[in-house]
Write a protein that holds these residues in place. Sequence first.
Motif, PDB file in Angstrom:
ATOM      1  N   ILE A  11       0.989  -0.646   0.288  1.00 34.12           N
ATOM      2  CA  ILE A  11       0.265  -0.010   0.124  1.00 34.12           C
ATOM      3  C   ILE A  11       1.114   1.299   0.061  1.00 34.12           C
ATOM      4  CG2 ILE A  11      -1.448   1.158   1.597  1.00 34.12           C
ATOM      5  CD1 ILE A  11      -3.003  -1.624   2.353  1.00 34.12           C
ATOM      6  N   LEU A  12       2.004   1.639   1.111  1.00 34.66           N
ATOM      7  CA  LEU A  12       3.051   2.030   0.222  1.00 34.66           C
ATOM      8  C   LEU A  12       3.556   2.853  -0.415  1.00 34.66           C
ATOM      9  CD1 LEU A  12       4.675   2.283   4.222  1.00 34.66           C
ATOM     10  CD2 LEU A  12       2.973   4.222   3.624  1.00 34.66           C
ATOM     11  N   ALA A  13       4.077   1.749  -1.195  1.00 31.61           N
ATOM     12  CA  ALA A  13       5.082   1.619  -2.349  1.00 31.61           C
ATOM     13  C   ALA A  13       3.474   2.065  -2.939  1.00 31.61           C
ATOM     14  CB  ALA A  13       5.157  -0.114  -3.140  1.00 31.61           C
ATOM     15  N   LEU A  14       2.124   1.288  -3.478  1.00 35.29           N
ATOM     16  CA  LEU A  14       1.383   2.395  -4.348  1.00 35.29           C
ATOM     17  C   LEU A  14       0.709   3.859  -3.962  1.00 35.29           C
ATOM     18  CD1 LEU A  14      -1.259  -0.375  -4.482  1.00 35.29           C
ATOM     19  CD2 LEU A  14       0.461   0.019  -6.618  1.00 35.29           C
ATOM     20  N   GLY A  15       0.803   4.181  -2.980  1.00 31.04           N
ATOM     21  CA  GLY A  15       0.814   5.723  -3.065  1.00 31.04           C
ATOM     22  C   GLY A  15       1.836   6.117  -2.838  1.00 31.04           C
ATOM     23  N   ILE A  16       2.555   5.828  -2.620  1.00 34.71           N
ATOM     24  CA  ILE A  16       4.280   6.648  -3.091  1.00 34.71           C
ATOM     25  C   ILE A  16       4.898   7.050  -4.360  1.00 34.71           C
ATOM     26  CG2 ILE A  16       6.532   7.013  -2.230  1.00 34.71           C
ATOM     27  CD1 ILE A  16       6.486   5.861   0.232  1.00 34.71           C
ATOM     28  N   ASN A  28      -5.733   5.022  -6.499  1.00 33.39           N
ATOM     29  CA  ASN A  28      -7.005   3.874  -6.341  1.00 33.39           C
ATOM     30  C   ASN A  28      -6.801   3.120  -5.884  1.00 33.39           C
ATOM     31  OD1 ASN A  28      -8.150   7.058  -6.635  1.00 33.39           O
ATOM     32  ND2 ASN A  28      -7.906   6.267  -8.996  1.00 33.39           N
ATOM     33  N   VAL A  29      -5.494   1.704  -6.841  1.00 31.44           N
ATOM     34  CA  VAL A  29      -5.469   0.600  -6.594  1.00 31.44           C
ATOM     35  C   VAL A  29      -5.201   0.396  -4.970  1.00 31.44           C
ATOM     36  CG1 VAL A  29      -3.737  -1.219  -6.974  1.00 31.44           C
ATOM     37  CG2 VAL A  29      -5.139  -0.124  -9.093  1.00 31.44           C
ATOM     38  N   ALA A  30      -4.619   1.014  -3.758  1.00 31.53           N
ATOM     39  CA  ALA A  30      -4.466   0.987  -3.480  1.00 31.53           C
ATOM     40  C   ALA A  30      -5.617   0.996  -1.935  1.00 31.53           C
ATOM     41  CB  ALA A  30      -3.386   2.190  -2.443  1.00 31.53           C
ATOM     42  N   GLY A  31      -6.718   2.029  -2.443  1.00 31.16           N
ATOM     43  CA  GLY A  31      -8.104   2.392  -1.906  1.00 31.16           C
ATOM     44  C   GLY A  31      -8.515   1.363  -2.220  1.00 31.16           C
ATOM     45  N   PHE A  32      -8.453   0.409  -3.538  1.00 32.37           N
ATOM     46  CA  PHE A  32      -9.542  -0.535  -3.275  1.00 32.37           C
ATOM     47  C   PHE A  32      -9.012  -1.561  -2.415  1.00 32.37           C
ATOM     48  CE2 PHE A  32     -10.023  -4.391  -5.182  1.00 32.37           C
ATOM     49  CZ  PHE A  32     -11.527  -4.140  -5.747  1.00 32.37           C
ATOM     50  N   ILE A  33      -7.639  -1.638  -2.603  1.00 33.36           N
ATOM     51  CA  ILE A  33      -7.160  -2.671  -1.350  1.00 33.36           C
ATOM     52  C   ILE A  33      -7.918  -2.214   0.324  1.00 33.36           C
ATOM     53  CG2 ILE A  33      -4.944  -3.550  -1.009  1.00 33.36           C
ATOM     54  CD1 ILE A  33      -3.494  -3.965  -3.353  1.00 33.36           C
ATOM     55  N   GLY A  34      -6.803  -1.276   0.410  1.00 32.43           N
ATOM     56  CA  GLY A  34      -7.914  -1.399   1.659  1.00 32.43           C
ATOM     57  C   GLY A  34      -9.659  -0.805   2.037  1.00 32.43           C
ATOM     58  N   ALA A  35     -10.043  -0.300   0.744  1.00 30.17           N
ATOM     59  CA  ALA A  35     -11.383  -1.030   1.137  1.00 30.17           C
ATOM     60  C   ALA A  35     -11.641  -2.759   1.157  1.00 30.17           C
ATOM     61  CB  ALA A  35     -12.412  -0.065   0.334  1.00 30.17           C
ATOM     62  N   ILE A  36     -11.344  -3.189   0.415  1.00 24.85           N
ATOM     63  CA  ILE A  36     -11.996  -4.464   0.280  1.00 24.85           C
ATOM     64  C   ILE A  36     -11.404  -5.199   2.003  1.00 24.85           C
ATOM     65  CG2 ILE A  36     -11.329  -7.257  -1.137  1.00 24.85           C
ATOM     66  CD1 ILE A  36     -13.509  -4.998  -1.894  1.00 24.85           C
ATOM     67  N   GLY A  37      -9.808  -4.912   2.319  1.00 29.41           N
ATOM     68  CA  GLY A  37      -9.451  -5.758   3.456  1.00 29.41           C
ATOM     69  C   GLY A  37      -9.603  -4.919   4.117  1.00 29.41           C
ATOM     70  N   LEU A  38     -10.269  -3.990   4.452  1.00 31.98           N
ATOM     71  CA  LEU A  38     -11.641  -3.293   5.447  1.00 31.98           C
ATOM     72  C   LEU A  38     -12.945  -4.235   5.748  1.00 31.98           C
ATOM     73  CD1 LEU A  38     -10.254  -1.216   7.988  1.00 31.98           C
ATOM     74  CD2 LEU A  38     -11.947   0.386   6.411  1.00 31.98           C
ATOM     75  N   MET A  39     -13.022  -4.912   4.674  1.00 34.37           N
ATOM     76  CA  MET A  39     -14.591  -5.202   5.065  1.00 34.37           C
ATOM     77  C   MET A  39     -14.506  -6.627   5.541  1.00 34.37           C
ATOM     78  SD  MET A  39     -16.470  -3.802   1.765  1.00 34.37           S
ATOM     79  CE  MET A  39     -15.791  -4.393   0.934  1.00 34.37           C
ATOM     80  N   THR A  73      -4.727   2.957   6.411  1.00 35.35           N
ATOM     81  CA  THR A  73      -4.238   3.583   4.902  1.00 35.35           C
ATOM     82  C   THR A  73      -3.959   4.134   3.194  1.00 35.35           C
ATOM     83  OG1 THR A  73      -2.239   3.659   6.938  1.00 35.35           O
ATOM     84  CG2 THR A  73      -1.291   4.217   4.623  1.00 35.35           C
ATOM     85  N   GLY A  74      -4.158   2.771   3.013  1.00 35.78           N
ATOM     86  CA  GLY A  74      -4.761   3.219   1.907  1.00 35.78           C
ATOM     87  C   GLY A  74      -5.574   3.368   1.213  1.00 35.78           C
ATOM     88  N   ILE A  75      -6.849   3.825   2.253  1.00 33.97           N
ATOM     89  CA  ILE A  75      -7.881   4.343   1.584  1.00 33.97           C
ATOM     90  C   ILE A  75      -7.419   5.510   1.466  1.00 33.97           C
ATOM     91  CG2 ILE A  75     -10.347   5.262   2.749  1.00 33.97           C
ATOM     92  CD1 ILE A  75     -10.952   2.682   3.293  1.00 33.97           C
ATOM     93  N   VAL A  76      -6.765   6.154   2.575  1.00 33.85           N
ATOM     94  CA  VAL A  76      -6.345   8.050   2.438  1.00 33.85           C
ATOM     95  C   VAL A  76      -6.136   8.433   1.910  1.00 33.85           C
ATOM     96  CG1 VAL A  76      -4.992   9.166   3.643  1.00 33.85           C
ATOM     97  CG2 VAL A  76      -6.526   7.931   5.189  1.00 33.85           C
ATOM     98  N   PHE A  77      -4.525   6.917   0.813  1.00 32.39           N
ATOM     99  CA  PHE A  77      -3.465   7.701  -0.230  1.00 32.39           C
ATOM    100  C   PHE A  77      -4.880   7.538  -1.207  1.00 32.39           C
ATOM    101  CE2 PHE A  77       0.090   5.249   1.465  1.00 32.39           C
ATOM    102  CZ  PHE A  77       0.872   6.330   1.900  1.00 32.39           C
ATOM    103  N   SER A  78      -5.616   7.158  -1.171  1.00 30.92           N
ATOM    104  CA  SER A  78      -6.198   7.049  -2.727  1.00 30.92           C
ATOM    105  C   SER A  78      -7.082   8.300  -2.644  1.00 30.92           C
ATOM    106  CB  SER A  78      -7.814   5.992  -2.177  1.00 30.92           C
ATOM    107  OG  SER A  78      -8.175   5.848  -3.649  1.00 30.92           O
ATOM    108  N   LEU A  79      -7.970   8.309  -1.429  1.00 28.75           N
ATOM    109  CA  LEU A  79      -8.181   9.946  -1.550  1.00 28.75           C
ATOM    110  C   LEU A  79      -7.214  11.103  -1.489  1.00 28.75           C
ATOM    111  CD1 LEU A  79     -10.777   9.270   1.818  1.00 28.75           C
ATOM    112  CD2 LEU A  79     -11.552   9.952  -0.407  1.00 28.75           C
ATOM    113  N   ILE A  80      -6.195  11.116  -0.941  1.00 26.01           N
ATOM    114  CA  ILE A  80      -5.747  12.422  -1.378  1.00 26.01           C
ATOM    115  C   ILE A  80      -5.527  12.201  -2.696  1.00 26.01           C
ATOM    116  CG2 ILE A  80      -3.328  13.229  -0.927  1.00 26.01           C
ATOM    117  CD1 ILE A  80      -4.099  12.448   1.699  1.00 26.01           C
ATOM    118  N   PHE A  81      -3.908  11.164  -3.546  1.00 25.70           N
ATOM    119  CA  PHE A  81      -3.414  10.745  -4.170  1.00 25.70           C
ATOM    120  C   PHE A  81      -4.265  10.108  -6.026  1.00 25.70           C
ATOM    121  CE2 PHE A  81      -0.170  10.823  -0.895  1.00 25.70           C
ATOM    122  CZ  PHE A  81       0.429  11.761  -1.282  1.00 25.70           C
ATOM    123  N   GLY A  82      -5.691  10.009  -5.061  1.00 28.79           N
ATOM    124  CA  GLY A  82      -6.414   9.815  -6.484  1.00 28.79           C
ATOM    125  C   GLY A  82      -7.137  10.033  -6.698  1.00 28.79           C
TER     126      GLY A  82
END
Length: 93
Positions: A11-16, A28-39, A73-82
């Motif tokens: 997730i960090l690699a995708l966001g950075i 957006n991929v990091a956010g998708f991973i984050g959303a699915i993982g959170l569920m 963290t993945g969802i935050v990266f998706s919101l900010i950078f995606g």
Amino acid sequence: MRNLLIMYSIILALGIGSMLSGVHYLANVAGFIGAIGLMLVFFKDRPDESAMTEEERTQSKKMRRYWYIVFITGIVFSLIFGSLWNSHMGRMV
């Protein structure tokens, strides 16, 4: 713990990578991973806590909290950078 660190590094690699390259799809991929993982973590069937020792209960809660932090963290990266820095806002063109 190893899986947690692997997922966090992905997730960090995708966001950075999204931040440095400007390609919002990576975030957006990091956010998708984050959303699915959170569920998955939230709705996962947990073992019966009455059969667990106090140490196992605290370890289970601590690991669940760590997973929440990783996926949020993945969802935050998706919101900010995606989404927010996407010049097309939603059309992804």
